[in-house]
Design an enzyme around this catalytic site. Structure first.
Site, mmCIF file in Angstrom:
data_model
loop_
_atom_site.group_PDB
_atom_site.id
_atom_site.type_symbol
_atom_site.label_atom_id
_atom_site.label_comp_id
_atom_site.label_asym_id
_atom_site.label_seq_id
_atom_site.Cartn_x
_atom_site.Cartn_y
_atom_site.Cartn_z
ATOM 1 N N GLY A 288 13.142 -18.883 14.906
ATOM 2 C CA GLY A 288 13.089 -17.486 15.309
ATOM 3 C C GLY A 288 12.244 -16.624 14.407
ATOM 4 O O GLY A 288 12.046 -15.431 14.692
ATOM 5 N N SER A 406 4.755 -23.935 3.443
ATOM 6 C CA SER A 406 4.843 -23.345 2.109
ATOM 7 C C SER A 406 3.929 -22.125 2.011
ATOM 8 O O SER A 406 3.429 -21.616 3.020
ATOM 9 C CB SER A 406 4.496 -24.388 1.043
ATOM 10 O OG SER A 406 4.800 -23.898 -0.253
ATOM 11 N N LYS A 409 2.153 -18.441 -2.910
ATOM 12 C CA LYS A 409 2.965 -17.938 -4.026
ATOM 13 C C LYS A 409 3.626 -19.074 -4.801
ATOM 14 O O LYS A 409 4.203 -18.847 -5.869
ATOM 15 C CB LYS A 409 4.010 -16.952 -3.502
ATOM 16 C CG LYS A 409 3.405 -15.658 -2.982
ATOM 17 C CD LYS A 409 4.446 -14.722 -2.427
ATOM 18 C CE LYS A 409 3.825 -13.387 -2.014
ATOM 19 N NZ LYS A 409 2.765 -13.528 -1.000
ATOM 20 N N GLY A 450 1.059 -9.334 10.099
ATOM 21 C CA GLY A 450 2.017 -8.979 11.131
ATOM 22 C C GLY A 450 3.364 -9.641 11.022
ATOM 23 O O GLY A 450 4.278 -9.320 11.772
ATOM 24 N N ARG A 546 5.479 -4.920 -9.127
ATOM 25 C CA ARG A 546 6.926 -5.163 -9.132
ATOM 26 C C ARG A 546 7.241 -6.429 -9.919
ATOM 27 O O ARG A 546 6.363 -7.279 -10.113
ATOM 28 C CB ARG A 546 7.430 -5.312 -7.695
ATOM 29 C CG ARG A 546 7.225 -4.077 -6.833
ATOM 30 C CD ARG A 546 7.513 -4.375 -5.380
ATOM 31 N NE ARG A 546 6.600 -5.370 -4.839
ATOM 32 C CZ ARG A 546 6.603 -5.793 -3.571
ATOM 33 N NH1 ARG A 546 7.489 -5.300 -2.728
ATOM 34 N NH2 ARG A 546 5.741 -6.685 -3.158
ATOM 35 N N GLU A 549 5.550 -9.966 -9.236
ATOM 36 C CA GLU A 549 4.346 -9.849 -8.420
ATOM 37 C C GLU A 549 3.111 -10.162 -9.246
ATOM 38 O O GLU A 549 2.952 -9.699 -10.374
ATOM 39 C CB GLU A 549 4.238 -8.440 -7.840
ATOM 40 C CG GLU A 549 3.071 -8.276 -6.878
ATOM 41 C CD GLU A 549 3.026 -6.908 -6.238
ATOM 42 O OE1 GLU A 549 2.414 -6.780 -5.168
ATOM 43 O OE2 GLU A 549 3.611 -5.970 -6.808
#
Length: 620
Positions: A288, A406, A409, A450, A546, A549
């Site tokens: 989903g 994956s 990051k 998106g 942050r 990050e």
């Protein structure tokens, strides 16, 4: 008023019929006074009552024949007026004929005057009744007032249509054309666009409809921005071409994906390798989610025998099954929704065994960096232990192919989410090194445009709210790809894999996130407010990186890249832990998860994930 609104249709028609017939003597009276002036009207009616009665009977017949009494008041338009003109003309002709047959002398102009008077009375009575009916609806308290932005042809047509609507009242126009300032159009005042606040204050509308279908997207977006500051519901009236499908509806905040890629769309250059999936039973975990749902859409093209939609979110599972059910049935593909988590071994084992799964695409993961950073134990449990559970059970069930989805990051990760994905990659590599029955592979890609939690929807939402757009650092760069490209890469990798590879798409050069933010603002029809443009619409502000990050993302850990038969896809062989090291790392992580010890969980990651930097370094 309530009694008026509660009249049945038969009662309303009977009322209109009676009024039409009853207007005949009134029209005769008007014609006599206009033609003969001082005359004894009552004496005339007393002597010619038979003429009047016959004319009323003819009016009743003509009304029934023409269906005049069936015309709804709210539908009183040009065609209805045309019928009443015909009705009135017939009544004038009937008057002339009856007078001639009865030997009643009256000049021809009398009958013409009678017809005109009858038309005016018949039309006027309906307009009056329409206003009474609309007043009744308005007094009921269920009416919305609408201010129309755009006093052109479309705006006037809209106002005309809304005037007969029982639940909506047009209260005025706003238009940027200075020539229309303070004019009255369709009975409504026109305010200049520069006096928008005054127009809103005086008319107090419940909503504003922008009726400017020929205006550019940028112009409409600017109007929306001004109106949204007043917290009023804003609607955009599409053009007729858009309504009949000749032109795509434009979202004022919509941005073409290829604007951000910095390269050509690669979808046409990638063959998804349907030969490996046709006629097979395939399971997609996280079906989903953004990637999982697109995977299932593209897999249907390959005509597998069955697709298992494995998802722990009930709503997401419901949505994707509802979307795909019809097309799957049409293609003879079984669609099996499974509500559960890959962290549930007994459920997963039963699903794999009962459906004889042959291919697994593992897209289930917690991926929101700040959220996983604050919930390290849950993130590591789902992303690492869930992957290990599914991979081990896939080997046990004899699954032919296993593909892990994956992220970039995972390369020298600076956060728990990235570290958890690198941990999952090494688990898959470990399973690949210990079996040849199941072909394990990994697909790694950058930010998906998106997808939930990605930066573009965040920027668009901030623009929609009027800004500012927040950026963590002016120099941040990221790799971007479309969700369709990502799904194609996963499917292609699954067909090419021989075991243990990490597949990466050639995504070109990384994109400046600040430039991306500027493009989102400009594509929505606004300008960026900065030192060079202090009068701009939306400001971009930096908030600082942050925790966890990185300034720049990488696609691979190792330097060597191997090309594949697809020129835009390459593979790498990354180093991984030994079997003993992996067992030790898993044991330590399980203990931390069981005791919900976030410090211990982070220590496990710090020890075993090469390049992980748990401490956040502020970038100057």
């Amino acid at each position: 008023m309530n009694r008026l609104l509660n009249l049945t249709r038969t009662q309303k028609r009977a009322t209109l019929f009676a009024i039409d017939v009853g207007l005949v003597p009134v029209a005769l009276l008007a014609a006599i006074l206009l033609q003969f002036g001082q005359v004894r009207v009552f004496d005339w009616f007393a002597s010619e009552w038979a003429f009047c009665a016959m004319l009323m009977m003819l009016a009743a017949g003509a009304s029934m024949a023409l269906g005049i009494f069936r015309i709804r008041l709210k539908s009183f338009d040009r065609s209805a007026v045309g019928k009443i003109v015909l009705f009135s003309g017939l009544m004038g002709l009937a008057s002339l004929t009856l007078a001639s047959l009865a030997g009643i002398w009256m000049p021809t102009r009398f009958h013409l005057t009678f017809a005109i008077a009858f038309f005016l009375l018949c039309s006027g009575s309906r307009l009056l009744m329409l206003e009474v009916l609309l007043a009744a609806y308005r007094s009921s308290g269920h009416v919305s007032s609408v201010l129309i932005y755009g006093a052109g042809k479309t705006g006037m047509q809209l106002a005309s249509a809304l005037k007969s609507h029982p639940d909506i009242i047009p209260v005025g126009f706003v238009d940027d054309n200075i020539a229309l300032k303070d004019q009255i159009i369709s009975g409504l005042p026109v305010y200049h666009g520069g006096r928008l606040d005054e127009a809103l204050s005086e008319t107090k509308p419940d909503r504003v409809v922008i009726a400017m279908p020929s205006a550019s997207r940028q112009a409409v977006a600017k109007i929306e921005r001004r109106l949204e500051r007043s917290h009023i519901d804003v609607r955009i009236l599409p053009s007729f071409a858009q309504m009949v499908g000749q032109e795509r509806m434009k979202d004022p905040l919509g941005v073409a994906h290829d604007v951000f890629l910095g390269r050509a769309d690669l979808r046409r250059n990638i063959d998804i390798g349907c030969g490996e999936y046709a006629g097979k039973t395939i399971m997609v975990s996280g079906a989903g989610g953004s990637i999982g749902s697109e995977l299932t859409r593209q897999l249907i093209r390959c005509k597998p025998s069955k697709i298992l939609l494995f998802e722990q979110s009930e709503l997401a599972l419901y949505d994707i099954e509802l979307e795909l059910a019809e097309v799957a049935e049409r293609n003879g593909i079984g669609l099996v929704p499974v509500l559960g988590s890959v962290c549930e071994p007994e459920l997963t084992r039963a699903v794999l065994a009962e459906n004889k799964v042959e291919v697994i695409f593992h897209a289930a993961a917690y991926k929101h960096v700040p959220m996983v950073e604050r919930n390290a134990v849950a993130g590591l449990s789902n992303n690492v232990l869930g992957t290990h559970n599914l991979a081990a059970l896939a080997r046990e069930a004899g699954v032919g192919r296993f593909v892990l989805v994956s992220t970039d990051k995972a390369v020298r990760p600076a956060n728990i989410m990235g570290a958890s994905k690198r941990f999952a990659e090494m688990l898959v590599q470990d399973h690949a090194s210990r079996t040849s029955d199941t072909v394990f592979s990994i697909v790694r890609f950058g930010n998906v445009l998106g997808s939930s939690g990605s930066v573009v929807p965040l920027f668009q939402d901030q623009v929609a709210r009027g800004g500012p757009v927040t950026l963590t650092h002016n120099n941040v760069t990221r790799y971007f790809m479309t969700v369709q490209e990502a799904a194609q890469l996963v499917l292609t990798a699954g067909s090419l894999a021989e075991g243990g590879e990490v597949f990466v798409l050639d995504m070109g050069k990384p994109v400046s996130v600040r430039k991306l933010a500027e493009q989102v603002i400009e594509s929505a029809g606004y300008s960026v407010r900065n030192n060079l443009n202090p009068e701009g619409d939306i400001e971009i502000i930096t908030t600082g990186l942050r925790p966890g990050e990185k300034m720049h993302e990488e696609l691979t850990i190792s330097e060597g890249r191997t090309t594949t038969k697809h020129e835009k896809i390459f593979s790498v062989r990354e180093e991984c832990l030994s079997e003993i090291e992996m067992a030790s790392a898993l044991k330590a992580l399980r203990e931390a998860v069981v005791t919900n010890d976030a410090v211990a969980a982070r220590d496990v990651v710090s020890r075993w994930i090469d390049g992980y930097q748990p401490r956040f370094q502020k970038v100057q």
